[in-house]
Design an enzyme around this catalytic site. Sequence first.
Site, mmCIF file in Angstrom:
data_model
loop_
_atom_site.group_PDB
_atom_site.id
_atom_site.type_symbol
_atom_site.label_atom_id
_atom_site.label_comp_id
_atom_site.label_asym_id
_atom_site.label_seq_id
_atom_site.Cartn_x
_atom_site.Cartn_y
_atom_site.Cartn_z
ATOM 1 C CE1 TYR A 1 -9.348 2.295 7.313
ATOM 2 C CE2 TYR A 1 -8.382 3.190 9.322
ATOM 3 C CZ TYR A 1 -8.278 2.873 7.985
ATOM 4 O OH TYR A 1 -7.110 3.121 7.311
ATOM 5 C CE LYS A 2 -8.039 -0.336 5.090
ATOM 6 N NZ LYS A 2 -6.600 -0.348 4.862
ATOM 7 N NE ARG B 1 -10.508 -2.628 -2.517
ATOM 8 C CZ ARG B 1 -9.864 -1.993 -1.521
ATOM 9 N NH1 ARG B 1 -8.672 -2.392 -1.154
ATOM 10 N NH2 ARG B 1 -10.405 -0.953 -0.939
ATOM 11 C CG PHE C 1 -1.978 0.973 1.260
ATOM 12 C CD1 PHE C 1 -3.152 0.739 0.558
ATOM 13 C CD2 PHE C 1 -1.857 2.152 1.984
ATOM 14 C CE1 PHE C 1 -4.189 1.676 0.575
ATOM 15 C CE2 PHE C 1 -2.889 3.085 1.998
ATOM 16 C CZ PHE C 1 -4.054 2.844 1.293
HETATM 17 C C1 LIG Z 1 -5.926 0.973 4.719
HETATM 18 C C2 LIG Z 1 -4.457 0.885 4.731
HETATM 19 C C3 LIG Z 1 -3.675 1.929 5.259
HETATM 20 C C4 LIG Z 1 -4.297 3.207 5.744
HETATM 21 O O1 LIG Z 1 -3.530 3.854 6.703
HETATM 22 P P1 LIG Z 1 -4.176 4.975 7.650
HETATM 23 O O2 LIG Z 1 -3.025 5.628 8.270
HETATM 24 O O3 LIG Z 1 -5.084 4.273 8.608
HETATM 25 O O4 LIG Z 1 -4.964 5.894 6.772
HETATM 26 C C5 LIG Z 1 -2.300 1.746 5.309
HETATM 27 N N1 LIG Z 1 -1.723 0.609 4.859
HETATM 28 C C6 LIG Z 1 -2.451 -0.403 4.330
HETATM 29 C C7 LIG Z 1 -1.774 -1.651 3.869
HETATM 30 C C8 LIG Z 1 -3.837 -0.280 4.235
HETATM 31 O O5 LIG Z 1 -4.552 -1.251 3.680
#
Ligand SMILES: *Cc1c(COP(=O)(O)O)cnc(C)c1O
Length: 395
Positions: A208-209, A354, A112
């Site tokens: 939150y996921k 997705r 990510f």
């Molecule tokens: C959703 C997600 C994030 C989001 O990071 P936040 O700091 O909570 O906004 C980061 N890394 C991955 C792998 C994710 O899937």
Amino acid sequence: MTDFSATRARFALPADLIYLDGNSLGPVPRAATERVSGAISDEWGRMLIGGWVQAGWMDQPMRLGDRIGRLIGAEPGQVVLGDTLSIKLYQALAAALAQTSRRVVLTDTGNFPSDLYMAEGLMRTLDAGHELRRVAPEEVEVALTDEVGVLMLTECDYRTGRLHDMAALTARAHEVGALTIWDLAHSAGALPINLAGARADYAVGCTYKYLNGGPGAPAFIYVSPRHSDRALPALSGWLGHDAPFDFSPDYVAGQGVSRMRVGTPPVLQMAALDAALDIWEGVDMQALRRRSIELSELFIQTVEAGTDLELASPRDASRRGSHVSFRHDSGYAVMQALIARGVVGDFRAPDILRFGITPLFLDEGDIRKAADTLIDILATGAWDRPEFHRRKAVT
Ligand SMILES: *Cc1c(COP(=O)(O)O)cnc(C)c1O
């Protein structure tokens, strides 16, 4: 046995909407509204500053961390909540880098972006010649050489759902003398995880996921007990101090993972998360995984029978997390058309449709209807309208 019709009844989902985006933002647990409103009126309202002790606000980050620990194979006292995932990742990486003289951090090209950005930002600040080495996901194992100090991976690829073998890669990393950081953003609440069994060094994730803690819910960090009493807290805020209310001018890191706390916790967000975690209490993660695979297979088979979409996710269910992705050159417009018809998934650039398969609140009827709607939109070309091509700020 987990009764998934009972877990479904515990969420407030809009009627006439099939929500296949619980992998990005989980739906609201019915109990969250009352819990948050109680925290506002009974705790904040009546106790005011006394709430930190009387309502246990100060202990929430560790108490809720323990509840999440059960879902990811950690013992009580090894997980703490706070901040956001990007920040928790930064802390984990800073701590791991402080434990090694090696300068290479190995990651994969599917990771990510925020994880990559945070790693690069940290390396720039350290200015010590670190290298973020990105290889294709299949190349990670061979790229694990004795130059690598830290292996930093997201277990489940946010685009395709491809899973890394956490136990095998951790074992391989340890053989070459590297530490591991596992990002569980798309794994926690999606599949069984055994951090202790895998001997993971650090792990981070968001709530939150799949965990349904609500927008802005805090992240979590796990530090193995092998490291937690010496791990360096790079963000050495007062609540990670051993005795915050001594107000000592000198920083002394707190016991174990509590040193990864930074500042004031988001109390109201955690009240919502606490309500969400009640739902997880009765859930058997093996049963969840079986159900996720059943529903995912049904979705893939139905979509493939009715369209010529290319599956972007691994076909082998054991190599896939709990979301399913297909490719389409006009994926954004297709997804907008689906959303307009009440089927909510999301789009990830450049071409990924997705769909989160979340057994806590989805059943076969939802999956069939979602697949049939997708088939219809593609067969009729209903997606190819100007309003569906216009990009919004959040995809
Ligand atoms: C959703 C997600 C994030 C989001 O990071 P936040 O700091 O909570 O906004 C980061 N890394 C991955 C792998 C994710 O899937």
